[in-house]
Design a protein around this motif. Structure first.
Motif, mmCIF file in Angstrom:
data_model
loop_
_atom_site.group_PDB
_atom_site.id
_atom_site.type_symbol
_atom_site.label_atom_id
_atom_site.label_comp_id
_atom_site.label_asym_id
_atom_site.label_seq_id
_atom_site.Cartn_x
_atom_site.Cartn_y
_atom_site.Cartn_z
ATOM 1 N N CYS A 168 0.713 -1.390 -0.369
ATOM 2 C CA CYS A 168 -0.075 0.030 -0.154
ATOM 3 C C CYS A 168 0.687 1.634 0.276
ATOM 4 N N TRP A 169 -0.309 2.813 -0.578
ATOM 5 C CA TRP A 169 1.086 3.261 -0.326
ATOM 6 C C TRP A 169 0.365 4.839 -0.216
ATOM 7 N N PRO A 170 0.251 5.472 -0.076
ATOM 8 C CA PRO A 170 -0.284 7.244 0.336
ATOM 9 C C PRO A 170 -0.874 7.310 -0.932
ATOM 10 N N GLU A 171 -1.809 8.325 -0.589
ATOM 11 C CA GLU A 171 -2.565 8.444 -2.077
ATOM 12 C C GLU A 171 -2.944 10.029 -1.352
ATOM 13 N N PRO A 172 -1.615 11.258 -1.299
ATOM 14 C CA PRO A 172 -2.046 12.467 -1.372
ATOM 15 C C PRO A 172 -3.057 13.518 -1.896
ATOM 16 N N MET A 173 -3.621 14.068 -1.461
ATOM 17 C CA MET A 173 -5.161 14.888 -2.283
ATOM 18 C C MET A 173 -5.045 16.602 -2.254
ATOM 19 N N THR A 196 -6.128 25.886 -9.814
ATOM 20 C CA THR A 196 -5.501 26.553 -8.134
ATOM 21 C C THR A 196 -5.264 25.519 -7.426
ATOM 22 N N VAL A 197 -4.703 25.336 -6.640
ATOM 23 C CA VAL A 197 -4.281 24.744 -5.184
ATOM 24 C C VAL A 197 -4.960 25.496 -4.300
ATOM 25 N N LEU A 198 -6.289 25.341 -3.464
ATOM 26 C CA LEU A 198 -6.611 25.686 -2.111
ATOM 27 C C LEU A 198 -6.367 24.921 -0.846
ATOM 28 N N GLY A 199 -5.395 26.100 -0.427
ATOM 29 C CA GLY A 199 -4.364 25.174 1.238
ATOM 30 C C GLY A 199 -4.954 26.169 1.784
ATOM 31 N N LEU A 200 -4.184 25.860 3.325
ATOM 32 C CA LEU A 200 -5.060 25.690 4.252
ATOM 33 C C LEU A 200 -5.530 27.439 4.399
ATOM 34 N N ALA A 201 -5.123 28.108 3.719
ATOM 35 C CA ALA A 201 -5.821 29.635 3.804
ATOM 36 C C ALA A 201 -6.873 29.418 3.422
ATOM 37 N N SER A 202 -7.635 28.960 3.174
ATOM 38 C CA SER A 202 -8.892 28.537 2.667
ATOM 39 C C SER A 202 -10.167 28.248 3.692
ATOM 40 N N GLY A 203 -9.629 27.814 4.273
ATOM 41 C CA GLY A 203 -9.921 26.900 5.988
ATOM 42 C C GLY A 203 -10.794 25.943 5.355
#
Length: 293
Positions: free
Chosen positions: A167-172, A249-256
């Motif tokens: 198994c391998w992690p799947e980053p989202m 565009t990737v929504l980072g942690l600043a998006s909540g």
């Protein structure tokens, strides 16, 4: 003499079943017609005839794609087995063909690129092995594996749901359109896999935790369809990091929005699997392991 109820049951033509399977695998009638060297109208007629025999609608027909209904998924499982048995019988009567068959299941986004190149090399090096590859949603592939319809399967799952040979992690990533972002809309439009699809519940739970209203704006069983819908501004989605494109565009942690780190890929085969299955599994493990490096 009275005719029994059993004798009145429908006999399902393999040609009709093949049309259904091909439409499901290709995601639509146009691509299925090209694969079967037929016309779109002919394939559509065959599927409709099969639906008449079955007494149920087997496909949900959208503008861009066609996907199986719940009953359609059931029919597909039987159809694949019937078509496989027909080919095995043909091989047995001809005295030719493969000495072993590997039924492999992979998520739709792995049914190309490095995976197909690996399978092509494996087939050339093992001419006695017949490969039957199915793609689809992980939940459906897992159900097929549990029913004994697949010998080797790669699934995406919540961490630890099943024990596999690797198994391998799947980053989202949360993604929005780069040119026409949709996250600020109210309600938030969501681009998602069909009900019971992976990631869908995570998306809804996360939006509700922010106190935001939401709506499903686009649904597809195809990762490519979801990628295009987000890039065109139809809504935000939760996708594997490797599926992010230049149109996103990737929504980072600043998006909540929270970090989702509970998804993994797992490769499964039974302990009793033959040497050919284990050899193919070893190659897939090497390929997928290299992606993590």
């Amino acid at each position: 003499m009275a005719t029994s109820a059993k004798s009145n049951r429908s006999l399902f033509d393999l040609d009709l079943l093949r049309a259904l399977v091909t439409v499901a695998d290709c995601g639509g009638f146009t691509a299925a017609a090209a694969r079967l060297h037929s016309t779109q109208s002919t394939i559509s007629q065959k599927v409709r005839r099969l639906e008449e025999l079955a007494g149920h609608r087997l496909l949900d027909r959208g503008v861009r794609d066609a996907r199986p209904t719940d009953i359609g998924e059931t029919v597909l499982g039987y159809a694949r087995r019937m078509l496989a048995l027909n080919e095995e019988l043909s091989d047995a009567l001809s005295g030719e063909g493969a000495t072993a068959t590997i039924r492999l299941g992979v998520p739709e986004d792995f049914a190309g690129g490095r995976t197909t190149r690996l399978l092509a090399v494996f087939s050339r090096e093992h001419p006695q092995v017949k490969l039957e590859v199915s793609s689809g949603l992980s939940r459906a592939l897992g159900d097929s594996y549990d029913r004994g319809e697949l010998d080797l399967v790669l699934l995406k799952q919540r961490r630890g749901s099943r024990d596999g040979v690797a198994c391998w992690p799947e980053p989202m990533c949360w993604v929005d359109a780069a040119s026409a972002p949709a996250f600020a809309q109210n309600p938030v439009p969501l681009v998602a896999f069909p009900p019971r699809g992976l990631y869908r519940e995570d998306m809804i739970d996360a939006i509700e935790a922010l106190g935001r209203r939401w709506r499903i704006s686009f649904t597809s069983s195809s990762l490519g369809g979801l990628q295009a819908a987000v890039a065109d501004g139809l809504g935000i989605s939760l996708l594997p990091a490797r599926a992010v494109t230049a149109g996103h565009t990737v929504l980072g942690l600043a998006s909540g929005l929270p970090l989702i780190d509970s998804i993994e890929r797992v490769l499964l085969h039974r302990p009793s699997a033959g040497p050919e299955v284990k050899a193919l599994a070893a190659r897939l493990i090497r390929m997928l392991g290299q992606e993590q490096d």
